[in-house]
Design a protein around this motif. Structure first.
Motif, PDB file in Angstrom:
ATOM      1  N   ASN A  91       0.852  -1.083  -0.021  1.00 43.43           N
ATOM      2  CA  ASN A  91      -0.098  -0.037   0.042  1.00 43.43           C
ATOM      3  C   ASN A  91       1.073   1.229   0.084  1.00 43.43           C
ATOM      4  O   ASN A  91       1.571   1.657   0.985  1.00 43.43           O
ATOM      5  N   ALA A  92       0.862   1.833  -1.031  1.00 40.27           N
ATOM      6  CA  ALA A  92       1.781   3.307  -1.156  1.00 40.27           C
ATOM      7  C   ALA A  92       1.400   4.165  -0.195  1.00 40.27           C
ATOM      8  O   ALA A  92       0.085   4.214   0.226  1.00 40.27           O
ATOM      9  N   GLY A  93       2.378   4.988   0.124  1.00 36.70           N
ATOM     10  CA  GLY A  93       2.036   5.951   1.421  1.00 36.70           C
ATOM     11  C   GLY A  93       1.575   7.165   0.532  1.00 36.70           C
ATOM     12  O   GLY A  93       1.200   7.322  -0.627  1.00 36.70           O
ATOM     13  N   VAL A  94       1.549   8.240   1.423  1.00 33.54           N
ATOM     14  CA  VAL A  94       0.930   9.654   0.670  1.00 33.54           C
ATOM     15  C   VAL A  94       2.057  10.036  -0.233  1.00 33.54           C
ATOM     16  O   VAL A  94       3.270  10.194   0.010  1.00 33.54           O
ATOM     17  N   MET A  95       1.716  10.542  -1.466  1.00 31.99           N
ATOM     18  CA  MET A  95       2.422  10.942  -2.454  1.00 31.99           C
ATOM     19  C   MET A  95       2.324  12.260  -2.688  1.00 31.99           C
ATOM     20  O   MET A  95       1.141  12.871  -2.610  1.00 31.99           O
ATOM     21  N   GLN A  96       3.580  12.977  -2.644  1.00 27.25           N
ATOM     22  CA  GLN A  96       3.483  14.433  -3.168  1.00 27.25           C
ATOM     23  C   GLN A  96       4.553  14.801  -4.225  1.00 27.25           C
ATOM     24  O   GLN A  96       5.437  14.140  -4.164  1.00 27.25           O
ATOM     25  N   ASN A  97       4.045  15.497  -4.993  1.00 24.94           N
ATOM     26  CA  ASN A  97       4.806  16.160  -6.053  1.00 24.94           C
ATOM     27  C   ASN A  97       4.554  17.559  -6.620  1.00 24.94           C
ATOM     28  O   ASN A  97       3.534  17.894  -6.258  1.00 24.94           O
ATOM     29  N   PRO A  98       5.819  18.158  -6.854  1.00 19.56           N
ATOM     30  CA  PRO A  98       6.946  17.817  -6.972  1.00 19.56           C
ATOM     31  C   PRO A  98       7.571  17.810  -5.587  1.00 19.56           C
ATOM     32  O   PRO A  98       6.950  18.301  -4.604  1.00 19.56           O
TER      33      PRO A  98
ATOM     34  N   CYS B   6      -0.960  16.549  -4.249  1.00 19.36           N
ATOM     35  CA  CYS B   6      -0.989  15.385  -3.030  1.00 19.36           C
ATOM     36  C   CYS B   6      -1.934  14.136  -3.390  1.00 19.36           C
ATOM     37  O   CYS B   6      -3.232  14.302  -3.560  1.00 19.36           O
ATOM     38  N   SER B   7      -1.449  12.996  -3.387  1.00 23.21           N
ATOM     39  CA  SER B   7      -2.409  11.882  -3.626  1.00 23.21           C
ATOM     40  C   SER B   7      -2.376  11.032  -2.307  1.00 23.21           C
ATOM     41  O   SER B   7      -1.387  10.746  -1.812  1.00 23.21           O
ATOM     42  N   PRO B   8      -3.273  11.063  -1.696  1.00 24.55           N
ATOM     43  CA  PRO B   8      -3.603  10.252  -0.272  1.00 24.55           C
ATOM     44  C   PRO B   8      -3.374   8.689  -0.347  1.00 24.55           C
ATOM     45  O   PRO B   8      -3.368   8.208  -1.529  1.00 24.55           O
ATOM     46  N   MET B   9      -3.159   8.222   0.567  1.00 25.46           N
ATOM     47  CA  MET B   9      -3.063   6.743   0.672  1.00 25.46           C
ATOM     48  C   MET B   9      -4.416   6.085  -0.019  1.00 25.46           C
ATOM     49  O   MET B   9      -5.636   6.810   0.300  1.00 25.46           O
ATOM     50  N   LYS B  10      -4.199   4.869  -0.305  1.00 26.47           N
ATOM     51  CA  LYS B  10      -5.514   4.338  -0.901  1.00 26.47           C
ATOM     52  C   LYS B  10      -6.793   4.113   0.178  1.00 26.47           C
ATOM     53  O   LYS B  10      -6.330   3.534   1.229  1.00 26.47           O
ATOM     54  N   GLY B  11      -7.752   4.483  -0.180  1.00 26.59           N
ATOM     55  CA  GLY B  11      -8.720   4.212   0.691  1.00 26.59           C
ATOM     56  C   GLY B  11      -9.051   5.626   1.874  1.00 26.59           C
ATOM     57  O   GLY B  11     -10.110   5.555   2.363  1.00 26.59           O
ATOM     58  N   HIS B  12      -8.209   6.564   1.668  1.00 27.84           N
ATOM     59  CA  HIS B  12      -8.298   7.720   2.484  1.00 27.84           C
ATOM     60  C   HIS B  12      -9.134   8.727   1.764  1.00 27.84           C
ATOM     61  O   HIS B  12      -8.824   8.896   0.548  1.00 27.84           O
ATOM     62  N   SER B  13      -9.991   9.531   2.448  1.00 28.29           N
ATOM     63  CA  SER B  13     -10.872  10.324   1.979  1.00 28.29           C
ATOM     64  C   SER B  13     -10.722  11.696   2.755  1.00 28.29           C
ATOM     65  O   SER B  13     -11.463  12.772   2.249  1.00 28.29           O
ATOM     66  N   HIS B  14      -9.795  11.891   3.532  1.00 32.33           N
ATOM     67  CA  HIS B  14      -9.653  12.941   4.322  1.00 32.33           C
ATOM     68  C   HIS B  14      -8.096  13.553   3.933  1.00 32.33           C
ATOM     69  O   HIS B  14      -7.204  12.746   4.043  1.00 32.33           O
TER      70      HIS B  14
ATOM     71  N   TYR C  44       5.726  22.330   2.262  1.00 31.51           N
ATOM     72  CA  TYR C  44       4.157  22.120   2.350  1.00 31.51           C
ATOM     73  C   TYR C  44       4.101  20.709   2.352  1.00 31.51           C
ATOM     74  O   TYR C  44       4.365  20.085   1.724  1.00 31.51           O
ATOM     75  N   PHE C  45       3.449  20.177   3.523  1.00 34.51           N
ATOM     76  CA  PHE C  45       3.111  18.960   3.548  1.00 34.51           C
ATOM     77  C   PHE C  45       1.540  18.552   3.564  1.00 34.51           C
ATOM     78  O   PHE C  45       0.920  19.402   3.974  1.00 34.51           O
ATOM     79  N   CYS C  46       1.410  17.629   3.012  1.00 32.80           N
ATOM     80  CA  CYS C  46      -0.004  16.790   2.895  1.00 32.80           C
ATOM     81  C   CYS C  46      -0.078  15.829   3.715  1.00 32.80           C
ATOM     82  O   CYS C  46       0.999  15.023   4.081  1.00 32.80           O
ATOM     83  N   ALA C  47      -1.199  15.456   4.439  1.00 31.55           N
ATOM     84  CA  ALA C  47      -1.380  14.408   5.362  1.00 31.55           C
ATOM     85  C   ALA C  47      -2.741  13.825   4.947  1.00 31.55           C
ATOM     86  O   ALA C  47      -3.874  14.432   4.449  1.00 31.55           O
ATOM     87  N   SER C  48      -2.872  12.464   5.041  1.00 30.95           N
ATOM     88  CA  SER C  48      -4.367  11.836   4.711  1.00 30.95           C
ATOM     89  C   SER C  48      -4.850  10.874   6.103  1.00 30.95           C
ATOM     90  O   SER C  48      -3.960  10.482   6.720  1.00 30.95           O
ATOM     91  N   SER C  49      -5.929  10.620   6.143  1.00 29.16           N
ATOM     92  CA  SER C  49      -6.510   9.751   7.032  1.00 29.16           C
ATOM     93  C   SER C  49      -7.659   9.102   6.585  1.00 29.16           C
ATOM     94  O   SER C  49      -8.416   9.791   5.409  1.00 29.16           O
ATOM     95  N   PRO C  50      -7.953   8.214   7.093  1.00 24.51           N
ATOM     96  CA  PRO C  50      -9.320   7.494   6.744  1.00 24.51           C
ATOM     97  C   PRO C  50     -10.518   7.902   7.145  1.00 24.51           C
ATOM     98  O   PRO C  50     -10.433   8.851   7.807  1.00 24.51           O
TER      99      PRO C  50
END
Lengths: 116, 117
Positions: free
Chosen positions: B1-8, B23-31, B90-96
């Motif tokens: 399961n890939a983690g949170v992806m940020q680019n560039p 920012c691409s959140p973790m799979k299944g995360h909607s927040h 700049y950080f992105c975070a995700s949560s389910p």
């Protein structure tokens, strides 16, 4: 708004020794979560340990443990048997368990240096 | 399961240009949450989004900054007419969502370091 205070900008510890990082917070809420995050030079934020405010027992994760004093609004992190890889910036963070907004409020951080 | 992806990971812009951070959140995360870290400081909350909705933007500067999290695709933080003071990580975070996993845990991406020259 919740305020998180880390009063120690820098701490130094000898390898294999113990270091304690302090954190205090201000809130009027009764239910919340507290976290310690580690940020190494890579800047990746890594969750070290979390504590639920409704739990009396202090959280422990291997060499990392907390001293949670709810009445005093204090949440310190103890790193035992310090290793060179523990060198990083450590952030204390607060999150409400009541609000539907799960945003984290961070302290200013403590830089930990480990001496070989 | 890939983690949170940020680019560039690193972005250099001249004053007045636009910056787009993804920012691409973790799979299944909607927040999704965006935070800004100025040099030698802690992370400051900017905005909280769920799919197609901005839930809380109380930490966003009133002008030049906007964020979205469309139904499909990554979340975007957009900074128009950048100034030197926008230089930061700049950080992105995700949560389910509430009904799955550990909703109180946020998983962070590696951050985007924006430099404005």
């Amino acid at each position: 708004a919740q305020t998180v205070t880390q009063s120690q900008p820098e701490m130094s510890v000898q390898e294999a020794e113990t270091v304690t990082l302090s954190c205090t917070y201000d809130t009027s809420e009764s239910d919340y979560y507290l976290f310690w995050y580690k940020q190494p030079p890579s800047r990746q934020m890594i969750l070290v340990i979390r504590q639920e405010a409704y739990k009396q027992q202090n959280a422990t994760e291997n060499r990392f443990s907390v001293n949670f004093q709810k009445a005093a609004k204090s949440f310190s992190l103890k790193i035992s048997d310090s290793q060179l890889g523990d060198a990083a910036m450590y952030f204390c963070a607060y999150r409400s368990a009541i609000s539907v907004n799960y945003k984290l409020s961070f302290g200013a951080g403590t830089t930990v240096t480990v001496r070989a | 399961n890939a983690g949170v992806m940020q680019n560039p990971r690193h972005l250099v812009r001249r004053r007045g240009q636009e910056a787009r951070l993804r920012c691409s959140p973790m799979k299944g995360h909607s927040h999704v949450y965006w935070y800004r870290q100025l040099p030698e400081e802690g992370l400051k909350f900017m905005v909280y989004l769920q799919k197609e909705n901005i839930i809380d933007e109380s930490g966003m500067p009133k002008e030049r900054f906007s964020a979205e999290f469309p139904k499909e695709g990554p979340s975007i933080l957009r900074i128009q007419q950048v100034v030197r003071g926008d230089s930061a990580a700049y950080f992105c975070a995700s949560s389910p969502g509430l009904t799955s996993g550990s909703p109180y845990e946020q998983y962070f991406g590696p951050g985007t370091r924006l430099t404005v020259t």
